[in-house]
Design an enzyme around this catalytic site. Structure first.
Site, mmCIF file in Angstrom:
data_model
loop_
_atom_site.group_PDB
_atom_site.id
_atom_site.type_symbol
_atom_site.label_atom_id
_atom_site.label_comp_id
_atom_site.label_asym_id
_atom_site.label_seq_id
_atom_site.Cartn_x
_atom_site.Cartn_y
_atom_site.Cartn_z
ATOM 1 N NE ARG A 1 88.361 13.566 32.582
ATOM 2 C CZ ARG A 1 87.718 14.323 31.583
ATOM 3 N NH1 ARG A 1 86.460 14.025 31.442
ATOM 4 N NH2 ARG A 1 88.289 15.162 31.004
ATOM 5 C CG ASN B 1 93.525 13.825 45.626
ATOM 6 O OD1 ASN B 1 94.279 14.066 44.754
ATOM 7 N ND2 ASN B 1 92.157 14.181 46.109
ATOM 8 C CG HIS C 1 91.672 18.221 48.885
ATOM 9 N ND1 HIS C 1 91.081 18.597 47.664
ATOM 10 C CD2 HIS C 1 90.998 19.239 49.858
ATOM 11 C CE1 HIS C 1 89.890 19.221 47.655
ATOM 12 N NE2 HIS C 1 89.844 19.633 49.013
ATOM 13 C CB SER D 1 94.189 16.793 53.344
ATOM 14 O OG SER D 1 93.907 17.743 54.133
ATOM 15 N N GLY E 1 84.345 8.195 47.082
ATOM 16 C CA GLY E 1 83.794 9.471 47.334
ATOM 17 C C GLY E 1 84.623 10.376 46.864
ATOM 18 C CG ASP F 1 88.582 16.101 47.234
ATOM 19 O OD1 ASP F 1 89.442 15.176 46.921
ATOM 20 O OD2 ASP F 1 88.098 16.758 47.039
HETATM 21 C C1 GRF Z 1 97.037 21.177 43.787
HETATM 22 O O1 GRF Z 1 96.857 22.227 44.803
HETATM 23 C C2 GRF Z 1 96.073 20.094 44.135
HETATM 24 O O2 GRF Z 1 95.979 19.688 45.371
HETATM 25 C C3 GRF Z 1 95.026 20.379 43.404
HETATM 26 O O3 GRF Z 1 95.364 20.925 42.222
HETATM 27 C C4 GRF Z 1 96.353 21.685 42.416
HETATM 28 C C5 GRF Z 1 97.726 21.075 41.308
HETATM 29 O O4 GRF Z 1 98.331 22.189 41.071
HETATM 30 N N1 GRF Z 1 93.935 19.550 43.133
HETATM 31 P P1 GRF Z 1 99.740 21.891 39.954
HETATM 32 O O5 GRF Z 1 98.886 21.411 38.825
HETATM 33 O O6 GRF Z 1 100.470 20.799 40.595
HETATM 34 O O7 GRF Z 1 100.597 23.233 40.135
#
Ligand code: GRF
Length: 195
Positions: free
Chosen positions: A90, A106, A108, A135, A142, A144
């Site tokens: 979110r 974060n 990603h 990353s 913004g 990401d």
């Molecule tokens: C990761 O790839 C994270 O970067 C993305 O969601 C995934 C999280 O997976 N936004 P988990 O819940 O830790 O298994």
């Protein structure tokens, strides 16, 4: 010890890896709390370790700002040095980002600025690229779009499904996140200088 607060929305496999990292000898950080925006099964990883958890369900508030204010209160009560979005699905309201950044990062599953957004792995597969990546970024207002702290390429293999590719990317995300935390704890990375 660097005090980490992790926010999740799902299964929390990256959270689990971080918790195990924190349990290893000499790792200079501890997870002081784990929060979620919905009933996320990944909270169990923290519960099993006696780490406090909280849920601020996005569905229970009149608007995103009200939800964000409550979430911020719960985060600040834990006095974290660093907040980590680890599969937190979110978007935080700008007011919350402004108060937490740059100590808000974060992970990603793509080589940003390529493939931002919630479907980064699917988008990379659809685009037919030979490689994507992982990353770690500082969160800004913004999607990401914040400064990159660390990133690494991950090859797309013939026959990859979204799941197989995502699993391979996650192993890289976990390593990058652990290194990033080490570097922050040791002063090798200063988030204030990146933002
Ligand atoms: C990761 O790839 C994270 O970067 C993305 O969601 C995934 C999280 O997976 N936004 P988990 O819940 O830790 O298994």
């Amino acid at each position: 010890m660097l005090r980490l607060l992790v926010l999740i929305s799902g299964a929390g496999s990256n959270l689990l890896s971080l918790l195990e990292e924190c349990e290893s000898e000499g790792f200079p950080a501890e997870v002081v709390a784990v929060g979620a925006d919905r009933s996320a099964s990944g909270l169990d990883h923290a519960v099993r370790r006696g780490i406090p958890t909280f849920t601020v369900d996005g569905a229970g508030f009149a608007d995103r700002e009200a939800w964000g204010r409550e979430l911020l209160t719960r985060i600040q009560e834990c006095k974290p040095d660093l907040v980590i979005l680890s599969g937190f699905m979110r978007l935080l309201p700008p007011g919350v980002v402004d108060l937490l950044a740059p100590r808000l990062i974060n992970t990603h599953p793509a080589f940003l600025p390529e493939f931002p957004g919630a479907h980064a792995v699917r988008d990379a597969l659809s685009a037919g690229v030979a490689q994507t990546g992982a990353s770690i970024i500082v969160v800004d207002r913004g999607v990401d779009s914040g400064p990159v702290i660390a990133q690494e390429r991950v090859p797309v293999e013939a026959g990859d499904s979204e799941n197989s590719l995502h699993d391979r990317i996650k192993t890289v995300e976990r390593r990058l996140l652990a290194h990033t935390i080490l570097d922050i704890a040791h002063g090798v990375i200063t988030l204030e200088e990146l933002a």
